[in-house]
Design a protein around this motif. Structure first.
Motif, mmCIF file in Angstrom:
data_model
loop_
_atom_site.group_PDB
_atom_site.id
_atom_site.type_symbol
_atom_site.label_atom_id
_atom_site.label_comp_id
_atom_site.label_asym_id
_atom_site.label_seq_id
_atom_site.Cartn_x
_atom_site.Cartn_y
_atom_site.Cartn_z
ATOM 1 N N GLY A 5 -50.581 -15.996 -10.464
ATOM 2 C CA GLY A 5 -50.697 -17.127 -10.946
ATOM 3 C C GLY A 5 -51.372 -17.676 -12.528
ATOM 4 O O GLY A 5 -51.182 -17.191 -12.839
ATOM 5 N N ASP A 6 -51.853 -19.138 -12.362
ATOM 6 C CA ASP A 6 -52.372 -19.171 -13.928
ATOM 7 C C ASP A 6 -53.632 -19.580 -13.490
ATOM 8 O O ASP A 6 -53.592 -20.840 -12.448
ATOM 9 C CB ASP A 6 -51.960 -19.989 -14.391
ATOM 10 C CG ASP A 6 -50.864 -20.804 -14.613
ATOM 11 O OD1 ASP A 6 -49.562 -21.408 -14.834
ATOM 12 O OD2 ASP A 6 -51.762 -21.897 -13.995
ATOM 13 N N GLY A 7 -54.306 -20.551 -14.548
ATOM 14 C CA GLY A 7 -55.854 -21.754 -14.824
ATOM 15 C C GLY A 7 -54.702 -23.180 -14.900
ATOM 16 O O GLY A 7 -56.156 -23.206 -15.507
ATOM 17 N N PHE A 43 -44.164 -14.409 -5.469
ATOM 18 C CA PHE A 43 -45.002 -15.209 -6.367
ATOM 19 C C PHE A 43 -46.213 -15.188 -6.028
ATOM 20 O O PHE A 43 -46.766 -15.943 -6.992
ATOM 21 C CB PHE A 43 -44.334 -16.074 -4.532
ATOM 22 C CG PHE A 43 -44.945 -17.456 -4.842
ATOM 23 C CD1 PHE A 43 -44.651 -18.609 -5.455
ATOM 24 C CD2 PHE A 43 -45.949 -18.106 -3.763
ATOM 25 C CE1 PHE A 43 -45.141 -19.369 -5.749
ATOM 26 C CE2 PHE A 43 -46.549 -19.083 -4.477
ATOM 27 C CZ PHE A 43 -46.051 -20.409 -4.819
ATOM 28 N N GLY A 44 -47.235 -14.971 -5.348
ATOM 29 C CA GLY A 44 -48.058 -14.660 -5.142
ATOM 30 C C GLY A 44 -49.048 -15.884 -5.810
ATOM 31 O O GLY A 44 -49.476 -16.917 -4.583
ATOM 32 N N ALA A 45 -49.710 -16.603 -6.901
ATOM 33 C CA ALA A 45 -50.122 -17.761 -6.579
ATOM 34 C C ALA A 45 -49.553 -18.725 -7.396
ATOM 35 O O ALA A 45 -49.890 -19.915 -7.725
ATOM 36 C CB ALA A 45 -51.554 -16.887 -7.620
ATOM 37 N N LEU A 62 -37.122 -19.301 -6.341
ATOM 38 C CA LEU A 62 -36.738 -19.178 -5.044
ATOM 39 C C LEU A 62 -37.796 -17.954 -4.930
ATOM 40 O O LEU A 62 -38.126 -17.299 -6.272
ATOM 41 C CB LEU A 62 -35.864 -18.275 -4.134
ATOM 42 C CG LEU A 62 -36.002 -17.990 -3.192
ATOM 43 C CD1 LEU A 62 -36.309 -18.887 -1.643
ATOM 44 C CD2 LEU A 62 -35.022 -16.577 -2.838
ATOM 45 N N GLY A 63 -39.321 -18.768 -4.441
ATOM 46 C CA GLY A 63 -40.223 -17.926 -4.515
ATOM 47 C C GLY A 63 -40.362 -16.537 -3.500
ATOM 48 O O GLY A 63 -40.413 -17.371 -2.285
ATOM 49 N N ILE A 64 -40.810 -15.272 -3.522
ATOM 50 C CA ILE A 64 -41.014 -14.474 -2.538
ATOM 51 C C ILE A 64 -41.969 -14.119 -2.201
ATOM 52 O O ILE A 64 -42.761 -13.334 -3.437
ATOM 53 C CB ILE A 64 -39.800 -13.663 -1.985
ATOM 54 C CG1 ILE A 64 -38.371 -14.296 -1.821
ATOM 55 C CG2 ILE A 64 -39.917 -12.290 -1.132
ATOM 56 C CD1 ILE A 64 -37.199 -13.708 -2.467
ATOM 57 N N ASP A 65 -42.615 -13.881 -1.209
ATOM 58 C CA ASP A 65 -43.766 -13.179 -0.423
ATOM 59 C C ASP A 65 -44.050 -12.787 0.779
ATOM 60 O O ASP A 65 -44.116 -13.519 1.451
ATOM 61 C CB ASP A 65 -45.369 -14.499 -1.709
ATOM 62 C CG ASP A 65 -46.477 -12.818 -1.851
ATOM 63 O OD1 ASP A 65 -46.799 -12.828 -1.521
ATOM 64 O OD2 ASP A 65 -46.289 -13.417 -3.562
#
Length: 346
Positions: A5-7, A43-45, A62-65
């Motif tokens: 993730g990021d801010g 993927f997370g955030a 492609l984001g996997i979580d």
């Protein structure tokens, strides 16, 4: 893992909640380019995914979580991506199958950020952290055996081996004995009770982590089969990366890093074999070349800004034209508990 993730906000979507570790280094080694297909296996955030999407206007991700909360939380980013982002609920050990099903194979790059996410650590109800009192859960998929199930049913020897091998806790036998003794009077069901139990038998270092840190890590790894998933993910990435495609992996403790280091060494032909007395046999053609010589660590400024980055290491490889080498028994052994044997210091 503690950095997905990021801010910040950017063209790829709105703000995320956490700071991705080694973000600049990940992008430099992944080298995303226009028209490419990339897989973010953790993927997370969405921190890495957001940055990859911003690298070129026509690449896809492609984001996997395995955590359904992470997939649900990425809906706004999917909507903002203009069709360039697809999310898949599943384990990154199956990233080859998921990528093929989603039309992302062969891939130009795969990035993996291993371990537990900041989101999971910061939510008391998930039971990953002793910083908050909550149910002793730790399940990334929110299904299957929980940490409470494990500590309340496993044999003492099994618990000791898990805590010693996956947590590198020298007092593992004492911790296992304390758990077994305590659960006889009442089940161990909360993070606070387990943390207090461990703190009663592991001496606190005033300059070190909480006494329960290594035990919590070990249980989390065991509950989620994290090291086994990592081995499967590396092999899966090898299968779907096209020649010239990049594999970038960020790890947060020595067990993870050892697996990634050995995988890239073996796949690049740099693993030790034979000696001057018993020369090694010629191995298969290397399926990777090393992009980074050794591990890349965060700089002092990043560690000061984000203390969770202090133990991070990045390793990267580039896929060659050689065929994939497939499953590797030696790597699988690194992810498994060793056969029972006498160990000192426990």
């Amino acid at each position: 893992m503690t950095g997905r993730g990021d801010g910040s906000a950017d063209a790829a979507g709105g703000p995320a909640r956490h700071v991705p570790v080694l973000l600049g280094e990940v992008l430099a080694h992944l080298s995303p380019r226009g028209g490419g297909a990339y897989v973010d296996g953790t993927f997370g955030a969405g921190g890495y995914t957001r940055a990859i999407l911003a690298a070129a206007p026509d690449l896809r991700v492609l984001g996997i979580d395995r955590d359904p909360d992470a997939i649900a939380g990425g809906a706004d980013l999917v909507a903002a991506s203009g069709g360039r982002l697809v999310l898949a609920h599943g384990r990154f050990g199956d990233l080859d199958v998921l990528a093929e099903d989603a039309g992302f194979a062969p891939a130009d790059g795969v990035v993996l950020d291993i371990g537990v996410s900041s989101m999971q650590l910061d939510e008391a109800g998930r039971g990953f952290s002793f910083r908050f009192d909550g149910p002793l859960d730790m399940r990334m998929e929110q299904s299957g055996e929980s940490a409470a199930d494990l500590v309340n049913t496993a044999d003492e020897q099994v618990l000791a081996d898990i805590i010693y091998h996956y947590g590198e806790e020298r007092r593992s036998r004492a911790v296992a004995r304390a758990i077994v003794a305590a659960r006889k009077s009442a089940p161990i069901e909360t993070t606070r009770r387990l943390a207090e139990l461990v703190a009663g038998v592991v001496r606190a270092d005033p300059h070190g982590p909480h006494p329960a840190t290594r035990t919590f890590q070990a249980l989390r790894i065991a509950v989620n089969d994290e090291l086994g998933e990592l081995v499967r993910a590396l092999v899966a990435a090898e299968r779907i990366l096209k020649p010239g495609g990049r594999l970038v992996v960020v790890t947060f403790h020595s067990l993870e890093d050892r697996i990634v280091k050995q995988f890239l060494a073996r796949r690049s032909g740099r693993a030790g074999g034979g000696s001057r007395h018993v020369p090694g046999l010629a191995g298969p053609e290397p399926s990777f070349t090393l992009v980074a010589r050794g591990a890349v660590a965060p700089g002092a400024a990043e560690v000061a800004a984000n203390p969770r980055a202090r133990s991070a290491k990045l390793r990267a490889g580039e896929r060659t034209e050689a065929p994939p080498q497939g499953e590797d028994e030696a790597l699988a052994l690194l992810a498994s508990l060793p056969a029972p044997k006498r160990r000192g210091g426990r």
